[in-house]
Motif scaffolding. Structure first.
Motif, mmCIF file in Angstrom:
data_model
loop_
_atom_site.group_PDB
_atom_site.id
_atom_site.type_symbol
_atom_site.label_atom_id
_atom_site.label_comp_id
_atom_site.label_asym_id
_atom_site.label_seq_id
_atom_site.Cartn_x
_atom_site.Cartn_y
_atom_site.Cartn_z
ATOM 1 N N ALA A 189 0.834 -1.205 0.139
ATOM 2 C CA ALA A 189 0.124 0.140 0.146
ATOM 3 C C ALA A 189 0.955 1.269 0.083
ATOM 4 N N ALA A 190 1.860 1.337 0.813
ATOM 5 C CA ALA A 190 2.697 2.313 0.760
ATOM 6 C C ALA A 190 3.500 2.849 -0.438
ATOM 7 N N ARG A 191 3.756 1.630 -0.993
ATOM 8 C CA ARG A 191 4.645 1.625 -2.337
ATOM 9 C C ARG A 191 3.869 2.137 -3.554
ATOM 10 N N TYR A 192 2.618 1.620 -3.609
ATOM 11 C CA TYR A 192 1.987 1.665 -4.838
ATOM 12 C C TYR A 192 0.337 2.126 -4.807
ATOM 13 N N ALA A 193 -0.110 2.227 -3.666
ATOM 14 C CA ALA A 193 -1.730 2.726 -3.524
ATOM 15 C C ALA A 193 -1.832 4.124 -3.611
ATOM 16 N N ASP A 194 -3.191 4.379 -3.695
ATOM 17 C CA ASP A 194 -3.645 5.796 -3.386
ATOM 18 C C ASP A 194 -4.604 5.677 -2.031
ATOM 19 N N GLU A 195 -4.868 4.439 -1.865
ATOM 20 C CA GLU A 195 -5.734 4.330 -0.768
ATOM 21 C C GLU A 195 -5.616 3.057 -0.031
ATOM 22 N N PHE A 196 -5.731 3.028 1.240
ATOM 23 C CA PHE A 196 -5.481 1.627 2.096
ATOM 24 C C PHE A 196 -6.703 1.399 2.814
ATOM 25 N N ASN A 197 -7.315 0.427 2.307
ATOM 26 C CA ASN A 197 -8.528 -0.027 2.846
ATOM 27 C C ASN A 197 -8.550 -1.173 3.878
ATOM 28 N N MET A 198 -9.346 -0.999 5.264
ATOM 29 C CA MET A 198 -9.279 -2.143 6.385
ATOM 30 C C MET A 198 -10.538 -2.483 6.151
ATOM 31 N N PRO A 199 -10.940 -3.894 5.600
ATOM 32 C CA PRO A 199 -12.210 -4.295 5.176
ATOM 33 C C PRO A 199 -13.079 -4.817 6.632
ATOM 34 N N PHE A 200 -14.040 -4.378 6.908
ATOM 35 C CA PHE A 200 -15.108 -4.796 7.844
ATOM 36 C C PHE A 200 -14.521 -5.479 9.206
ATOM 37 N N LYS A 201 -13.767 -4.719 9.895
ATOM 38 C CA LYS A 201 -13.362 -5.043 11.379
ATOM 39 C C LYS A 201 -13.625 -3.808 12.020
ATOM 40 N N SER A 202 -13.363 -4.135 13.290
ATOM 41 C CA SER A 202 -13.761 -3.250 14.150
ATOM 42 C C SER A 202 -12.996 -1.867 14.257
ATOM 43 N N VAL A 203 -13.409 -1.000 15.013
ATOM 44 C CA VAL A 203 -12.804 0.504 14.888
ATOM 45 C C VAL A 203 -11.100 0.158 15.619
ATOM 46 N N ALA A 204 -11.095 -0.544 16.633
ATOM 47 C CA ALA A 204 -9.762 -0.625 17.180
ATOM 48 C C ALA A 204 -8.912 -1.585 16.195
ATOM 49 N N GLU A 205 -9.318 -2.369 15.650
ATOM 50 C CA GLU A 205 -8.379 -3.445 14.699
ATOM 51 C C GLU A 205 -8.175 -2.301 13.477
ATOM 52 N N THR A 206 -9.147 -1.543 13.129
ATOM 53 C CA THR A 206 -8.914 -0.620 11.877
ATOM 54 C C THR A 206 -7.771 0.341 12.137
ATOM 55 N N ALA A 207 -7.706 0.709 13.314
ATOM 56 C CA ALA A 207 -6.857 1.921 14.106
ATOM 57 C C ALA A 207 -5.443 1.102 13.887
ATOM 58 N N ARG A 208 -5.268 0.113 14.371
ATOM 59 C CA ARG A 208 -3.925 -0.663 14.355
ATOM 60 C C ARG A 208 -3.338 -0.746 12.856
ATOM 61 N N ALA A 209 -4.468 -1.347 11.998
ATOM 62 C CA ALA A 209 -4.082 -1.277 10.797
ATOM 63 C C ALA A 209 -3.475 -0.004 10.110
ATOM 64 N N TYR A 210 -4.273 0.998 10.444
ATOM 65 C CA TYR A 210 -3.656 2.282 9.839
ATOM 66 C C TYR A 210 -2.535 2.703 10.383
ATOM 67 N N ARG A 211 -1.996 2.440 11.689
ATOM 68 C CA ARG A 211 -0.769 2.723 12.347
ATOM 69 C C ARG A 211 0.250 1.867 11.372
ATOM 70 N N ARG A 212 -0.042 0.615 11.052
ATOM 71 C CA ARG A 212 0.864 -0.146 10.347
ATOM 72 C C ARG A 212 1.323 0.346 9.010
ATOM 73 N N VAL A 213 0.227 0.993 8.373
ATOM 74 C CA VAL A 213 0.441 1.394 6.975
ATOM 75 C C VAL A 213 0.981 2.823 7.002
ATOM 76 N N ILE A 214 0.740 3.448 8.086
ATOM 77 C CA ILE A 214 1.711 4.846 8.258
ATOM 78 C C ILE A 214 2.857 4.736 8.462
ATOM 79 N N ASP A 215 3.304 3.617 9.405
ATOM 80 C CA ASP A 215 4.763 3.610 9.352
ATOM 81 C C ASP A 215 5.269 2.980 8.313
ATOM 82 N N ALA A 216 4.696 2.040 7.529
ATOM 83 C CA ALA A 216 5.233 1.674 6.083
ATOM 84 C C ALA A 216 5.651 2.738 5.426
ATOM 85 N N CYS A 217 4.575 3.668 5.186
ATOM 86 C CA CYS A 217 4.726 4.934 4.473
ATOM 87 C C CYS A 217 6.184 5.845 5.091
ATOM 88 N N ASP A 218 6.083 5.891 6.137
ATOM 89 C CA ASP A 218 7.347 6.632 6.831
ATOM 90 C C ASP A 218 8.798 5.928 6.444
#
Length: 323
Positions: A189-218
């Motif tokens: 996602a960090a290398r190729y995507a314009d959007e990262f999507n976390m599908p159909f999980k809880s808010v807490a799980e989604t927040a953790r996924a966002y953190r992982r992808v933001i770290d990958a972008c960094d």
């Protein structure tokens, strides 16, 4: 916060069903109509009248709608070769006047591959193929007109491709990469995507996924390279009703045993969906793809359009102030 509708036609919907649904989505003020790219239903029900091809359908919808975004969540890298897929998506983008988006994934549902004779390699190879496909597709779209594109990879070899047709959107239709994977998915996602999507999980799980992808972008130095930040999106399963009984009726298909992993649906009133959207907005979600199960249930779309969409701007503004 922008709200799209996500559908699963493989559960049982022909083209006319999807056309009626997409036109209502457009009339209701949603941002987009996205659909799954599957060739088989995931439960015991075969999903009559049978599957419809995602990109054939989206190309047709491109000519019969005028405003909404159109795309896949997600196209499996196992289904199509990257060169022809780049042509399909670019053509659909031209047919829509620049409204198409491409969600890409590694593929996961082995049964549909077996049923239709599609090779299903081990998971590591599927991710390798996905990464290579993303490189090929974006490379073809970004090759200047009049120049040629070549790619010599482990799985795909393109030699002097004319890299045509060019999509309307420059440098190409937005790429969506998403999923629950903790390592390769954020990196892709960090290398190729314009959007990262976390599908159909809880808010807490989604927040953790966002953190992982933001770290990958960094780690990739995406911001330093001048690339825009990833749009963060979430999939939300919704079964909304004017009464509890109506909401439970719409939620009934969610209880049918299938191959899908556990989800965190919103079952209840429009106010409950608004509350959940606010929770997602508070963790930085910019776009939500609402999964509505039945494509023949047009009243469900109208209810959300009338009683949820008007409150979305206030929800997003409140979450922004809180952050």
């Amino acid at each position: 916060m922008r709200i799209c509708v996500f559908t699963e036609p493989h559960r049982g919907a022909d083209y006319d069903d999807q056309l009626r649904f997409a036109r209502l989505v457009e009339a209701g003020g949603f941002e987009g109509f996205f659909r799954a790219d599957h060739y088989q239903a995931m439960g015991a029900d075969p999903g009559l009248p049978g599957p419809t091809d995602a990109w054939l359908t989206l190309g047709a919808l491109a000519r019969e709608t005028s405003r909404i975004r159109l795309g896949t969540l997600v196209t499996s890298a196992t289904f199509r070769l990257p060169g022809p897929l780049a042509v399909m998506v670019a053509q659909a983008d031209r047919m829509s006047g620049g409204r198409v988006e491409l969600g890409m994934g590694a593929g996961w549902y082995e049964r549909e591959h077996t049923s239709y004779g599609i090779p299903f390699p081990p998971v590591a190879e599927r991710f390798d193929r996905l990464e290579e496909q993303l490189a090929v597709i974006t490379g073809l779209w970004r090759t200047p007109a009049g120049e040629r594109f070549s790619h010599l990879g482990d799985h795909y070899r393109l030699v002097d491709a004319p890299a045509l047709p060019k999509p309307v959107q420059v440098p190409g239709p937005p790429i969506i990469v998403g999923g629950r994977g903790a390592k390769r998915t954020p990196a892709l996602a960090a290398r190729y995507a314009d959007e990262f999507n976390m599908p159909f999980k809880s808010v807490a799980e989604t927040a953790r996924a966002y953190r992982r992808v933001i770290d990958a972008c960094d780690r990739l130095g995406r911001a330093e390279a001048g690339r825009p930040p990833l749009v963060l999106s979430a999939g939300v399963v919704a079964a909304i009703g004017r009464t509890d009984a109506e909401a439970r009726r719409r939620a009934a298909p969610l209880h049918v045993k299938s191959a899908l992993p556990p989800e965190d649906p919103v079952v209840g009133s429009p106010a409950q969906l608004v509350q959940r959207l606010g929770e997602f907005a508070a963790i930085g979600t910019e776009r939500v793809h609402l999964r509505l199960t039945e494509l023949t249930d047009l009243d469900h779309v109208e209810l959300i359009a009338a009683e949820v969409l008007p409150q979305v701007a206030d929800v997003a503004a409140g979450a922004s102030r809180a952050r």
